[in-house]
Design an enzyme around this catalytic site. Structure first.
Site, PDB file in Angstrom:
ATOM      1  N   CYS A   1     -95.027  -6.817 -47.205  1.00  0.00           N
ATOM      2  CA  CYS A   1     -94.507  -7.497 -48.386  1.00  0.00           C
ATOM      3  C   CYS A   1     -94.665  -9.001 -48.272  1.00  0.00           C
ATOM      4  CB  CYS A   1     -93.023  -7.168 -48.577  1.00  0.00           C
ATOM      5  SG  CYS A   1     -92.016  -7.664 -47.171  1.00  0.00           S
TER       6      CYS A   1
ATOM      7  N   CYS B   1     -94.228  -9.644 -57.057  1.00  0.00           N
ATOM      8  CA  CYS B   1     -92.814  -9.293 -57.121  1.00  0.00           C
ATOM      9  C   CYS B   1     -92.130  -9.599 -55.793  1.00  0.00           C
ATOM     10  CB  CYS B   1     -92.649  -7.820 -57.476  1.00  0.00           C
ATOM     11  SG  CYS B   1     -90.938  -7.311 -57.754  1.00  0.00           S
ATOM     12  N   CYS B   2     -92.747  -9.182 -54.679  1.00  0.00           N
ATOM     13  CA  CYS B   2     -92.179  -9.469 -53.364  1.00  0.00           C
ATOM     14  C   CYS B   2     -92.117 -10.973 -53.117  1.00  0.00           C
ATOM     15  CB  CYS B   2     -93.004  -8.800 -52.273  1.00  0.00           C
ATOM     16  SG  CYS B   2     -92.793  -7.009 -52.158  1.00  0.00           S
TER      17      CYS B   2
END
Length: 241
Positions: free
Chosen positions: A230, A114-115
């Site tokens: 991240c 997602c990051c």
């Protein structure tokens, strides 16, 4: 950058003030940008703006930030009279990811993918066009940042054709130093801090921390502490592996 000895400068400036590190950055790079996340990066932005009111600033809009953070970003833009370049994910890549994995896959599969879509890809596009950038990283923020130097070659985003320098003026600052600066100079801050949020990221992946909890315990709390990056500062993990 040919005459810019990064390792030597990292040693020479290790004990210098954030303002001296910022002056070094401004003196050596014209294509220099500051990354502002809407949390305590406000301190390094305030310092940089006071040295150079024309500082170029960007921020990442993942599409999942708190409403308070969006309002704070606009408050900062107006307070300093700066243009804030907002970087967004590629919509086709994001739509494909959400279609396949849903909106909350990171709770099961980890936050990396997602990051990667929401933060790393747009950041990589931006950093491929600049020579150096300034961050608000501090050594006391997490186990992955204890060795952060004040200036470094950004191994995470450099390529053989394009070497990128990263300045971390607040590397030796503590959370107490940050908040002393904010309170003393009465500069804006994200109102989420008043509700127990210390390290602020995307809404689904950030929660308040309890007294005496470390600030990064509120980020990706379901994952191991030594992996809490991240990818913006992925070189921290590379350095410690």
């Amino acid at each position: 950058m040919s005459n810019f000895d990064i390792d030597q400068l990292a040693t020479n400036y290790a004990g210098k003030s954030p303002q001296q590190i910022l002056e070094l950055a401004f003196a050596n790079f014209d294509n220099l940008w500051l990354s502002f996340s809407g949390a305590d990066d406000i301190v390094v932005l305030d310092m940089a703006w006071k040295i150079n009111p024309n500082i170029k600033v960007f921020t990442l809009d993942t599409g999942r930030l708190h409403a308070e953070t969006y309002r704070f970003l606009d408050q900062v833009r107006k307070h300093y009279g700066i243009q804030l370049e907002v970087l967004s994910p590629d919509h086709q890549q994001l739509e494909a990811y959400v279609r396949e994995k849903g909106l909350f896959d990171f709770y099961e599969s980890g936050h990396g993918e997602c990051c990667g879509v929401r933060k790393i890809a747009p950041l990589r596009r931006k950093l491929s066009t600049v020579d150096a950038w300034i961050t608000g990283q501090r050594k006391d923020q997490s186990p992955t940042r204890v060795d952060v130097p004040v200036v470094q070659l950004d191994s995470g985003f450099s390529t053989p054709e394009h070497q990128l320098v990263k300045f971390n003026p607040l590397a030796n600052y503590t959370s107490e130093d940050v908040w002393n600066y904010i309170r003393m100079l009465e500069i804006p801050y994200n109102p989420l801090h008043e509700r127990g949020f210390i390290s602020i990221g995307c809404e689904p992946c950030t929660r308040p921390v309890l007294p005496n909890q470390h600030e990064r315990e509120g980020r990706w709390w379901w994952e191991e502490a030594t992996k809490k990056e991240c990818g913006l500062h992925g070189s921290n993990l590379i350095a410690k592996s």
